[in-house]
Design an enzyme around this catalytic site. Structure first.
Site, PDB file in Angstrom:
ATOM      1  N   LYS A 155       3.211  11.491  31.481  1.00 24.80           N
ATOM      2  CA  LYS A 155       3.023  12.851  31.978  1.00 24.80           C
ATOM      3  C   LYS A 155       1.683  12.986  32.692  1.00 24.80           C
ATOM      4  CE  LYS A 155       3.978  17.206  32.494  1.00 24.80           C
ATOM      5  NZ  LYS A 155       5.028  17.613  33.451  1.00 24.80           N
ATOM      6  N   LYS A 158       7.276  20.695  31.156  1.00 22.85           N
ATOM      7  CA  LYS A 158       7.580  22.126  31.179  1.00 22.85           C
ATOM      8  C   LYS A 158       9.013  22.409  31.618  1.00 22.85           C
ATOM      9  CE  LYS A 158       6.079  23.280  35.906  1.00 22.85           C
ATOM     10  NZ  LYS A 158       7.096  22.380  36.399  1.00 22.85           N
ATOM     11  N   GLY A 215       3.264  24.040  39.275  1.00 23.64           N
ATOM     12  CA  GLY A 215       1.808  24.099  39.280  1.00 23.64           C
ATOM     13  C   GLY A 215       1.220  24.591  40.583  1.00 23.64           C
ATOM     14  N   ASN A 216       1.998  24.506  41.694  1.00 26.71           N
ATOM     15  CA  ASN A 216       1.502  24.966  42.984  1.00 26.71           C
ATOM     16  C   ASN A 216       1.227  26.467  42.999  1.00 26.71           C
ATOM     17  OD1 ASN A 216       4.564  25.060  42.954  1.00 26.71           O
ATOM     18  ND2 ASN A 216       4.126  26.294  44.754  1.00 26.71           N
ATOM     19  N   LYS A 243      12.518  17.203  36.922  1.00 26.96           N
ATOM     20  CA  LYS A 243      13.111  18.453  37.404  1.00 26.96           C
ATOM     21  C   LYS A 243      14.623  18.316  37.536  1.00 26.96           C
ATOM     22  CE  LYS A 243       9.037  20.090  39.970  1.00 26.96           C
ATOM     23  NZ  LYS A 243       8.115  19.196  39.269  1.00 26.96           N
TER      24      LYS A 243
END
Length: 311
Positions: A122, A206, A9-10, A264
């Site tokens: 989430k 994601k 998202g960064n 992740k």
């Protein structure tokens, strides 16, 4: 190589920034400079986050007096896929003149009885201080949790089972197309009693979707690109240290936060365990160095890269 990238998202919204379309478009254009270099050398599939954007649209939808009820999360997920996909698509087309690029709105199948529906985890939307987050939770019926020094809304995050459009993505990649897909983990859908697809209120992780898609597309490498140079052992303590080359077995022995680095790590471990290929977590601007083995946390079956053997 065939490479799939899960764009953090960064790349769209730096931590602490307020959602602003022009700002995010500029961030995307800057991020795409790195992705374009990958596309010049490799078959490339790009996935991306949508947490801040889908959370903001959900807030606007809830507060809109012209709506009898807010838009559901599957619809908002599709909207953000189209919006962010367009930004990435256009930036890539400008960076890769003559190269075919396609952005797809894709659906991700989940189980209707996934226990995640009873335990929201989430993070979505922008960050707040604790007082403001708890006020919004009371006003809108949200569930909120701490996300580092900030607080954010959380929603159900069921496990992805399959990207419905996998065959179309595979065909496009084989024809040399750079594909942007599975944004925000994909639009969450289930099959009803008649076998028809229908959307559900959830946001899929994601990175887990990207891991599953990487396996289905027979990718050689799976990169999660974010704003951290490497995964940290004992993060936040005086003894914290970077992890360079490692294995799924070694990573699974370490306790990572469930709402941030945990998914992740789980995503890269699943891909490596299933395929025997390479996955990595690292900084977006170091993507090329990561594939060369000079940066990031690189995960392989034997902690070596390039691999000395294949399964």
């Amino acid at each position: 190589m065939r490479v799939i990238v899960a764009l953090g998202g960064n790349a769209l919204l730096r931590r602490g920034q307020k959602p602003d379309a022009r700002l995010q478009v500029g961030n995307v254009a800057e991020s795409v400079k790195t992705l374009a270099k990958l596309a010049e050398k490799h078959e490339l599939i790009i996935t991306h986050g949508n947490g801040p954007q889908v959370g903001m649209l959900a807030l606007e939808s809830t507060a809109d007096p012209n709506l009898t009820r807010p838009y559901p999360f599957d619809t908002l997920g599709a909207a953000t896929q189209g919006m962010i996909g367009y930004w990435i698509l256009q930036a890539l087309q400008n960076a890769l003149p003559g190269r075919q690029v396609m952005a797809m709105v894709t659906q991700t199948l989940v189980s209707a009885v996934d226990p995640a529906f009873e335990n929201p985890t989430k993070f979505v939307g922008q960050v707040y201080d604790q007082q403001e987050a708890e006020k919004l939770a009371k006003e809108y019926g949200w569930t909120v949790r701490a996300d580092g020094e900030y607080w954010r809304r959380v929603v159900p995050s069921p496990a992805p089972q399959r990207v419905v459009e996998t065959r179309l993505i595979r065909r496009s990649v084989r024809e040399g197309v750079v594909v942007v897909c599975a944004g925000g983990g994909g639009v969450p859908v289930i099959r009803d009693a008649q076998g028809r697809l229908t959307g559900v209120e959830a946001v899929i992780d994601k990175d887990l979707t990207a891991s599953m898609l990487a396996e289905a597309l027979e990718c050689d490498a799976f990169l999660i690109l974010t704003d951290v140079p490497r995964v940290m052992r004992d993060f936040g303590t005086p003894g914290q240290s970077e992890i360079a080359n490692t294995t799924p077995h070694e990573l699974r022995a370490i306790d990572f936060p469930a709402g941030s680095m945990g998914p992740k790590v789980e995503a890269v471990c699943r891909f490596v365990e299933t395929t025997g290929d390479m996955a990595a977590i690292g900084r977006l601007d170091q993507a090329e160095q990561i594939l060369e083995g000079a940066a990031g946390t690189i995960v392989t079956p034997n902690a070596r890269w390039p691999l000395t053997s294949t399964l």
